[in-house]
Design an enzyme around this catalytic site. Sequence first.
Site, PDB file in Angstrom:
ATOM      1  N   ASP A  90     -37.952  30.995 -21.009  1.00  0.00           N
ATOM      2  CA  ASP A  90     -38.310  30.775 -22.408  1.00  0.00           C
ATOM      3  C   ASP A  90     -39.290  29.594 -22.465  1.00  0.00           C
ATOM      4  O   ASP A  90     -40.481  29.776 -22.255  1.00  0.00           O
ATOM      5  CB  ASP A  90     -37.009  30.519 -23.179  1.00  0.00           C
ATOM      6  CG  ASP A  90     -37.198  30.333 -24.660  1.00  0.00           C
ATOM      7  OD1 ASP A  90     -38.259  30.686 -25.186  1.00  0.00           O
ATOM      8  OD2 ASP A  90     -36.261  29.823 -25.324  1.00  0.00           O
ATOM      9  N   LYS A 128     -40.422  35.145 -22.120  1.00  0.00           N
ATOM     10  CA  LYS A 128     -40.828  34.887 -23.515  1.00  0.00           C
ATOM     11  C   LYS A 128     -41.969  33.869 -23.473  1.00  0.00           C
ATOM     12  O   LYS A 128     -41.780  32.684 -23.763  1.00  0.00           O
ATOM     13  CB  LYS A 128     -39.617  34.291 -24.244  1.00  0.00           C
ATOM     14  CG  LYS A 128     -39.393  34.793 -25.656  1.00  0.00           C
ATOM     15  CD  LYS A 128     -38.405  33.926 -26.396  1.00  0.00           C
ATOM     16  CE  LYS A 128     -36.974  34.351 -26.245  1.00  0.00           C
ATOM     17  NZ  LYS A 128     -36.050  33.520 -27.067  1.00  0.00           N
ATOM     18  N   GLU A 173     -33.357  34.688 -12.595  1.00  0.00           N
ATOM     19  CA  GLU A 173     -33.017  34.143 -13.912  1.00  0.00           C
ATOM     20  C   GLU A 173     -32.958  35.275 -14.934  1.00  0.00           C
ATOM     21  O   GLU A 173     -33.570  36.328 -14.748  1.00  0.00           O
ATOM     22  CB  GLU A 173     -34.079  33.085 -14.263  1.00  0.00           C
ATOM     23  CG  GLU A 173     -33.982  32.446 -15.617  1.00  0.00           C
ATOM     24  CD  GLU A 173     -32.736  31.615 -15.858  1.00  0.00           C
ATOM     25  OE1 GLU A 173     -31.625  32.167 -15.742  1.00  0.00           O
ATOM     26  OE2 GLU A 173     -32.871  30.435 -16.209  1.00  0.00           O
TER      27      GLU A 173
HETATM   28  P1  IMP Z   1     -35.811  27.615 -21.000  1.00  0.00           P
HETATM   29  O1  IMP Z   1     -35.446  26.384 -20.229  1.00  0.00           O
HETATM   30  O2  IMP Z   1     -36.237  27.298 -22.394  1.00  0.00           O
HETATM   31  O3  IMP Z   1     -36.825  28.483 -20.268  1.00  0.00           O
HETATM   32  O4  IMP Z   1     -34.496  28.410 -21.239  1.00  0.00           O
HETATM   33  C1  IMP Z   1     -33.929  29.162 -20.312  1.00  0.00           C
HETATM   34  C2  IMP Z   1     -32.510  29.492 -20.700  1.00  0.00           C
HETATM   35  O5  IMP Z   1     -32.315  29.501 -22.117  1.00  0.00           O
HETATM   36  C3  IMP Z   1     -32.185  30.880 -20.236  1.00  0.00           C
HETATM   37  O6  IMP Z   1     -31.664  30.862 -18.946  1.00  0.00           O
HETATM   38  C4  IMP Z   1     -31.177  31.336 -21.269  1.00  0.00           C
HETATM   39  O7  IMP Z   1     -29.887  30.951 -20.865  1.00  0.00           O
HETATM   40  C5  IMP Z   1     -31.536  30.591 -22.519  1.00  0.00           C
HETATM   41  N1  IMP Z   1     -32.307  31.426 -23.457  1.00  0.00           N
HETATM   42  C6  IMP Z   1     -33.611  31.336 -23.773  1.00  0.00           C
HETATM   43  N2  IMP Z   1     -33.984  32.272 -24.645  1.00  0.00           N
HETATM   44  C7  IMP Z   1     -32.881  33.006 -24.880  1.00  0.00           C
HETATM   45  C8  IMP Z   1     -32.622  34.167 -25.701  1.00  0.00           C
HETATM   46  O8  IMP Z   1     -33.480  34.728 -26.402  1.00  0.00           O
HETATM   47  N3  IMP Z   1     -31.342  34.618 -25.665  1.00  0.00           N
HETATM   48  C9  IMP Z   1     -30.355  34.064 -24.911  1.00  0.00           C
HETATM   49  N4  IMP Z   1     -30.556  33.001 -24.121  1.00  0.00           N
HETATM   50  C10 IMP Z   1     -31.813  32.469 -24.121  1.00  0.00           C
HETATM   51 MG    MG Z   2     -29.606  30.980 -18.506  1.00  0.00          MG
END
Ligand code: IMP
Ligand code: MG
Length: 178
Positions: free
Chosen positions: A105, A133, A101
């Site tokens: 986030d 993150k 990945e």
């Molecule tokens: P999560 O489900 O919140 O963990 O998000 C994961 C997805 O969100 C990642 O695969 C990214 O595509 C997008 N994403 C999360 N944070 C960022 C960022 O800071 N920049 C760009 N894409 C992000």
């Molecule tokens: Mg992504």
Amino acid sequence: MPDSGITRILITEDEIKATVERLGAEITACYMGIAGERVVIGLLRGSFVFMADLIRQIKLPLVVDFMAVSTYGDGTVSSGDVKVAMDLDESIENRDVLLVEDIVDTGNTFNKIIRMMHNRNPRSLRICTFLDKPSRRIAHVDIDFCGITIPDEFVCGYGLDFAQRYRNLPYVGVLQVE
Ligand code: IMP
Ligand code: MG
């Protein structure tokens, strides 16, 4: 000077290169003792640049596949819904799977994908992310191979986008908030 729309460079090309080399060495060492074929799966679209560099640092035979999922619309806020837009070609049953990945986030995407993958009965399932993150984590994700932990800022470049832009930047930069 960073590109337009980017306030500052967070991770330089040199730092990216060193990180990918380290991850490749860690992954190679981990799978070295495990007989059988590895399937390295990149989550599209964000991971494609990282995948291309990472697989060349894994010094073992492997098979590559991709899955397209999305949680974000064209914004910076997670919807929490995971949509599978393109599924794998490969069967992962009884194979050693490494999921790759771009960034973890909230963890919503990976948490759901991992559950989906486990239902397909891989022999093993490990997780590699270029960026982490952790400050925004909602859903738990066990990361086996982690590139760089970053603060709570929206970043772009090296495959990561904002509204599909900036993926081609060779560094990781912080997006300017309007
Ligand atoms: P999560 O489900 O919140 O963990 O998000 C994961 C997805 O969100 C990642 O695969 C990214 O595509 C997008 N994403 C999360 N944070 C960022 C960022 O800071 N920049 C760009 N894409 C992000
Ligand atoms: Mg992504």
